[in-house]
Design a protein around this motif. Structure first.
Motif, short mmCIF file in Angstrom:
data_model
loop_
_atom_site.label_atom_id
_atom_site.label_comp_id
_atom_site.label_asym_id
_atom_site.label_seq_id
_atom_site.Cartn_x
_atom_site.Cartn_y
_atom_site.Cartn_z
N ALA A 282 1.04 -0.77 -0.41
CA ALA A 282 -0.26 0.15 0.06
C ALA A 282 0.73 1.66 0.15
O ALA A 282 1.10 2.22 0.38
CB ALA A 282 -1.20 -0.54 1.17
N SER A 283 2.03 0.80 -0.56
CA SER A 283 3.05 2.44 -0.68
C SER A 283 3.88 2.44 -1.81
O SER A 283 3.99 1.88 -2.72
CB SER A 283 3.89 2.50 0.46
N SER A 284 3.03 3.75 -2.80
CA SER A 284 3.10 3.30 -4.00
C SER A 284 5.44 4.22 -3.99
O SER A 284 6.19 3.66 -4.63
CB SER A 284 3.05 5.16 -4.75
N SER A 285 5.52 5.15 -3.10
CA SER A 285 6.68 5.24 -3.14
C SER A 285 7.86 3.60 -2.99
O SER A 285 9.23 3.96 -3.07
CB SER A 285 7.70 6.42 -1.54
N ASN B 136 1.45 11.24 -9.13
CA ASN B 136 0.40 10.88 -9.84
C ASN B 136 -0.71 9.92 -8.71
O ASN B 136 -0.23 9.19 -8.87
CB ASN B 136 0.98 9.94 -11.09
N MET B 137 -1.59 10.05 -8.42
CA MET B 137 -2.66 9.51 -7.36
C MET B 137 -3.39 9.00 -8.34
O MET B 137 -4.83 9.33 -7.61
CB MET B 137 -2.35 9.79 -5.93
N ASP B 138 -4.01 8.64 -9.12
CA ASP B 138 -5.20 8.67 -10.06
C ASP B 138 -6.18 7.04 -8.85
O ASP B 138 -7.26 7.95 -8.60
CB ASP B 138 -5.77 8.57 -11.45
N ALA C 138 1.57 11.94 -0.12
CA ALA C 138 2.72 11.40 -0.05
C ALA C 138 2.34 9.29 -0.22
O ALA C 138 1.28 9.63 -0.24
CB ALA C 138 3.53 11.10 1.44
N GLY C 139 3.38 8.67 -1.18
CA GLY C 139 3.16 7.71 -1.51
C GLY C 139 3.30 6.45 -0.93
O GLY C 139 3.58 5.47 -0.41
N ILE C 140 3.37 6.79 0.63
CA ILE C 140 2.49 6.01 1.74
C ILE C 140 1.59 5.54 2.34
O ILE C 140 0.38 5.97 1.69
CB ILE C 140 3.50 6.84 3.37
N ALA D 224 -2.33 7.82 3.85
CA ALA D 224 -2.43 9.01 3.28
C ALA D 224 -3.55 9.47 2.32
O ALA D 224 -3.58 11.14 2.68
CB ALA D 224 -1.19 9.23 2.09
N GLY D 225 -3.58 8.96 1.66
CA GLY D 225 -5.06 9.36 1.38
C GLY D 225 -5.98 9.77 1.67
O GLY D 225 -6.79 10.66 1.54
N LEU D 226 -6.59 8.98 2.85
CA LEU D 226 -7.60 9.19 3.70
C LEU D 226 -7.02 10.36 4.35
O LEU D 226 -8.03 11.22 4.96
CB LEU D 226 -7.24 8.10 4.92
N THR E 230 -8.17 -0.84 1.07
CA THR E 230 -8.68 0.63 -0.11
C THR E 230 -8.11 0.97 -0.24
O THR E 230 -7.69 1.06 -1.68
CB THR E 230 -10.20 1.17 -0.04
N ASP E 231 -7.22 0.97 0.84
CA ASP E 231 -5.84 1.12 0.11
C ASP E 231 -4.95 0.37 -0.82
O ASP E 231 -3.60 1.12 -1.77
CB ASP E 231 -4.81 1.71 1.66
N MET E 232 -4.55 -0.73 0.09
CA MET E 232 -4.51 -1.63 -0.79
C MET E 232 -4.48 -1.27 -2.79
O MET E 232 -3.74 -1.29 -3.43
CB MET E 232 -4.43 -3.20 -0.76
N MET E 233 -5.99 -1.38 -2.92
CA MET E 233 -6.25 -1.60 -4.62
C MET E 233 -6.15 -0.21 -4.81
O MET E 233 -5.82 -0.11 -6.07
CB MET E 233 -8.37 -1.40 -4.58
N ARG E 234 -6.31 1.16 -4.00
CA ARG E 234 -5.91 2.02 -4.73
C ARG E 234 -4.89 2.27 -5.02
O ARG E 234 -3.85 3.24 -5.96
CB ARG E 234 -6.41 3.43 -3.99
N THR E 235 -3.53 1.54 -4.30
CA THR E 235 -2.02 1.52 -4.95
C THR E 235 -1.67 0.83 -5.59
O THR E 235 -0.88 1.23 -6.39
CB THR E 235 -0.97 1.99 -3.38
N1 ASP Z 1 -0.61 4.62 0.02
C1 ASP Z 1 -1.04 5.60 -1.83
C2 ASP Z 1 -0.27 5.14 -2.84
O1 ASP Z 1 0.74 5.02 -1.98
C3 ASP Z 1 -1.68 6.89 -1.12
C4 ASP Z 1 -3.09 6.35 -0.91
O2 ASP Z 1 -2.57 6.52 0.64
O3 ASP Z 1 -3.70 6.65 -1.22
O4 ASP Z 1 -0.06 5.56 -3.78
#
Ligand code: ASP
Length: 440
Positions: A284-287, A318-320, A361-363, A366-368, A399-404
């Motif tokens: 769940a982290s893009s970074s 980029n966090m679509d 941030a890509g962690i 963060a999105g929430l 949901t974080d796992m899916m969106r990441t």
């Molecule tokens: N976890 C997401 C990511 O690293 C960021 C978020 O919390 O939406 O891409």
């Protein structure tokens, strides 16, 4: 070859090559379901420990990697005109994909109305830690978007580096690298230095990937065990809307995008970056996934010149997937609370989601937190906000796992399109998954 055969072969090869990571995800889900409702403190502690070891190791290489990749990427493009062309194309492509995401999120949420009738179980949730995190996020953002942008300029680049403040780091490194490119030959010692840093961090990434399967297993198991399977039933409509949105991004928007802007075969690309997609899901982290995203792209046909420039920026800005979730989540809350959704408000939510997602941030998680930026402008009472947040937090991890996964995949889609446009793809390699080099 028929399209569905291409899809099956590409996905099959992606999974076959990475069966151990894929197995880690499935086993993690099963073990997590079993652990929920049982009390095995030692097992839980061990799973958390293994997961954290994996995430921390991979995070350890992110900053040296981002800094060196951007310096090398920009100085190797060198000439001003080409850099401007790349840069504007990158912003345009990332923009198109994110606008599609918020449009899909808003449309689905307005059609399926996941929030209607949800107020009862939202109100049942109250959590003091949520209250605290909302309060902090609100205090930081104070409704002033200008302050947020100000925070992107590091008054002290070293402290930004030390604190891992990614957007600020990127702003500084971009300027630094462009300046290096401009000063010409005299930049050689520094550029060679960063070339060595990049090569060494990629080597460490190879080593860390030996831990990918147990790491992803442990992370998935501990995430699933914390909420069990029942939660899915009670909020199935919200999760269903999100899942449809993510699936549309992955299987309609990206394929159309690549068809329109390049000759890249999406299924070959998915096969090439399958490891990164699975690790994005697990961590769940893009970074944290970035080192692997770069490795997948570079070892499978996309040039270093393009990957090293476009991917680090994508992993941060980029966090679509996040923008899609934020749009659905905010519309969900407005429906649950009976706030009237005027067209103007929907557009406002969508625009704020684009900004809020790219400032995040890509962690994990963060999105929430950056959702507060959107909600703040909407006039919900603090109690309503807290109850709504509590609800969103209960299923935050999944949901974080899916969106990441979506965030990382779209980075690779954009990098592939730009590489295609610039003749920087080795198609013989990309289109031949049997020949792919192992990552670790
Ligand atoms: N976890 C997401 C990511 O690293 C960021 C978020 O919390 O939406 O891409």
């Amino acid at each position: 070859m028929k399209l569905h055969m291409q899809i099956l072969i590409a996905l099959g090869l992606g999974i076959k090559r990475n069966w151990h990571i894929f197995f880690g995800i499935i086993a993690g889900i099963l073990v997590g379901i079993f652990l929920h409702g049982h009390s095995f403190p030692l097992v839980q502690t061990l799973l958390t420990f293994i997961g954290q070891v994996f995430i921390r190791l991979i995070q350890m290489v992110v900053i040296p990697l981002v800094v060196s990749a951007i310096v090398i990427g920009i100085t190797s493009v060198g000439d001003n005109k080409q850099l401007g062309k790349f840069g504007s194309k990158m912003v345009l492509y990332y923009g198109i994909i994110t606008v599609a995401a918020v449009a899909i999120g808003a449309t689905l949420a307005l059609i399926f109305k996941p929030g209607l009738g949800a107020a009862s179980y939202i109100a049942a949730n109250t959590a003091s830690e949520v209250q605290a995190s909302v309060a902090t996020a609100m205090a930081q953002q104070q409704g002033n978007i200008l302050n947020i942008f100000l925070g992107f300029i590091p008054s002290n680049p070293l402290s930004a580096l030390a604190n891992g403040n990614m957007v600020a780091i990127i702003v500084f490194v971009l300027l630094f690298a462009i300046a290096l490119a401009k000063v010409g030959e005299v930049n050689r010692p520094i550029v060679s230095f960063f070339e060595s840093v990049f090569a060494a961090t990629m080597k460490i990434t190879d080593w860390i990937m030996f831990l990918a399967a147990p790491g992803v297993f442990a992370l998935t198991a501990s995430a699933v065990s914390s909420f069990g399977i029942d939660i899915f039933m009670s909020i199935s409509k919200y999760l269903g809307v999100l899942a449809i949105g993510f699936i549309l991004q992955l299987f309609v928007v990206y394929p159309l995008f690549l068809k329109f802007f390049s000759k890249v075969n999406i299924w070959m690309l998915y096969s090439a970056v399958a490891e990164a997609m699975m690790v994005a899901f697990g961590t769940a982290s893009s970074s944290a996934t970035l080192p692997l995203t770069i490795a997948c792209c570079e070892k499978r046909g996309i040039s270093h010149k393009i990957s090293s420039f476009v991917l680090p920026l994508g992993a941060t800005l980029n966090m679509d997937g996040t923008a899609l979730l934020q749009t659905v989540a905010v519309i969900f809350l407005t429906q649950a609370y009976g706030v009237e959704l005027t067209p103007f408000l929907v557009i406002q939510i969508a625009l704020l989601a684009i900004i809020a997602s790219s400032t995040c941030a890509g962690i994990p998680g963060a999105g929430l937190i950056t959702i507060a930026l959107i909600l703040d402008g909407m006039g919900l009472s603090p109690e309503q906000l807290v109850a709504g947040f509590a609800f969103l937090f209960t299923i935050e991890r999944v949901t974080d796992m899916m969106r990441t996964l979506v965030n990382v995949t779209s980075d690779t889609v954009v990098v592939a399109a730009i590489a295609d446009n610039e003749n920087e793809i080795n198609y013989d390699l990309l289109n031949n998954p049997q020949a792919y080099e192992e990552i670790a």
